[in-house]
Design a protein around this motif. Structure first.
Motif, mmCIF file in Angstrom:
data_model
loop_
_atom_site.group_PDB
_atom_site.id
_atom_site.type_symbol
_atom_site.label_atom_id
_atom_site.label_comp_id
_atom_site.label_asym_id
_atom_site.label_seq_id
_atom_site.Cartn_x
_atom_site.Cartn_y
_atom_site.Cartn_z
ATOM 1 N N PHE A 249 55.834 39.361 44.218
ATOM 2 C CA PHE A 249 54.744 39.998 43.481
ATOM 3 C C PHE A 249 53.410 39.309 43.771
ATOM 4 N N ILE A 250 53.413 37.983 43.751
ATOM 5 C CA ILE A 250 52.176 37.219 43.957
ATOM 6 C C ILE A 250 51.648 37.407 45.388
ATOM 7 N N ILE A 251 52.578 37.374 46.371
ATOM 8 C CA ILE A 251 52.163 37.537 47.764
ATOM 9 C C ILE A 251 51.545 38.916 47.978
ATOM 10 N N VAL A 252 52.225 39.941 47.449
ATOM 11 C CA VAL A 252 51.720 41.312 47.612
ATOM 12 C C VAL A 252 50.350 41.449 46.952
ATOM 13 N N TYR A 257 44.805 42.551 46.628
ATOM 14 C CA TYR A 257 43.627 42.390 45.759
ATOM 15 C C TYR A 257 42.965 41.038 45.859
ATOM 16 N N GLY A 258 43.467 40.136 46.619
ATOM 17 C CA GLY A 258 42.899 38.790 46.661
ATOM 18 C C GLY A 258 43.505 37.901 45.600
ATOM 19 N N GLY A 259 43.154 36.605 45.628
ATOM 20 C CA GLY A 259 43.786 35.616 44.744
ATOM 21 C C GLY A 259 43.339 35.730 43.299
#
Ligand code: UDP
Ligand code: MG
Length: 316
Positions: A249-252, A257-259
């Motif tokens: 989820f975080i990688i996608v 959308y950026g960090g």
């Protein structure tokens, strides 16, 4: 003539023993077809229990006693009694008359048919017991029967009559952390259950505090099931998959959308959750390890200070 050994664990029971002796002699008079032996095991009592049973032994040759060097617990007392019983049939019963002595002749008749190896009792209700204690007891039986292969009967008492053969099998299980309710069932054999209504203590008071019972129930779970260990692994596996999903989820999100810089509270929650589960798992592991540790020491289950039984086996 058959010999019946009656094993009676006693811990601070000076007031209950005379009442018990009166009742049990009545039973033995009625059952004239069998010979009796009464083995009182004084489990390190702090009152006059020892004097009382020594007094009985002087008057009555059938009375045997074993006195421990300290309090070793009822499990040790039962084991000592069984190890020193010479009867063809062995009865285990409490001294407080909560186990009706009149049932002994019924048990004897059941075993005499040869169909059963054990006649055991169970309480059909818990009248007169504190509500909270009954509640926990019920929950415990539900849980342990769910996670253990050995069936543990709800309301089963230690009060039972067994054949010599079954007694010897139980003596063969010399584990240090004993949970008799499980051991009786583990050895197998055919058991006939006799149900009876709960009876209140004749004299004295219960030796089981809530805390003592709680620890005993943990002994039962650790002794007869490895499910908690499996549960720890299961939790680990579940958390592993949850974290994989989280990482994806975080990688996608990063790519689309950026960090993101926020999210501290949720991170702390996750750290706490994982840390808690880890500690829980280590705790469960520790429970099993501590039992294993005590088991490997091979300490005796009891130490005899005084007895009037001529022990030929020299087994402690
Ligand atoms: N007992 C024992 N050692 C102990 C605790 C109890 O030998 O450390 C004996 C006690 O004297 C009694 C029996 O075990 O004969 C059952 O104890 P109690 O009646 O207190 O238990 P409850 O019936 O309340 O479960
Ligand atoms: Mg009792």
């Amino acid at each position: 003539m058959d010999k019946i050994s009656v094993i009676v664990p006693c811990y601070n029971e000076e007031s209950a023993i005379p009442l018990f002796y009166r009742e049990i002699t009545k039973v033995s008079e009625k059952m004239s077809a069998a010979e009796f032996e009464f083995i009182f095991v004084n489990d390190g009592s702090k009152d006059k229990t020892n004097q009382v049973i020594r007094g009985l032994a002087e008057k009555d040759k059938r009375v045997k006693y074993i006195s421990f060097s300290r309090n070793f617990g009822k499990e040790g007392a039962m084991y000592a009694g069984m190890g020193n019983a010479s009867g063809d049939y062995v009865v285990i019963m409490d001294v407080d008359l909560q186990d009706p002595p009149s049932l002994i002749s019924e048990m004897y008749d059941i075993l005499k048919t040869g169909e059963y190896d054990c006649a055991a009792t169970r309480r059909v209700n818990r009248k007169g017991e504190a509500k909270i204690r009954s509640l926990f007891a019920r929950a415990f039986y539900k849980l342990i029967n769910h996670i253990s292969q050995t069936e543990i009967m709800d309301g089963a008492r230690d009060f039972r009559m067994m054949t010599r053969q079954m007694t010897d099998s139980i003596l063969g299980l010399c584990e240090y952390n004993r949970f008799s309710k499980g051991i009786f069932s583990w050895v197998g054999f055919d058991t006939k259950w006799i149900g009876y209504e709960n009876v209140n203590r004749s004299a004295g008071e219960t030796k089981w505090s809530f805390w003592k019972l709680f620890k005993y129930s943990l002994d039962g779970i650790v002794g007869f099931s490895t499910a908690p260990l499996a549960m720890a692994s299961l939790m680990g596996i579940i958390l592993f998959f949850v974290s994989i999903v989280g990482i994806i989820f975080i990688i996608v999100r990063q790519l689309l959308y950026g960090g993101s810089a926020y999210g501290w509270p949720s991170m702390i929650c996750v750290i706490l959750l994982v840390g808690g589960l880890q500690l829980l798992s280590i705790g469960i592991l520790g429970q099993y390890l501590s039992k294993t540790y005590l088991e490997t020491k091979k300490r005796p289950l009891y130490i005899i200070k005084e007895t009037n039984i001529n022990r030929t086996s020299g087994k402690n």
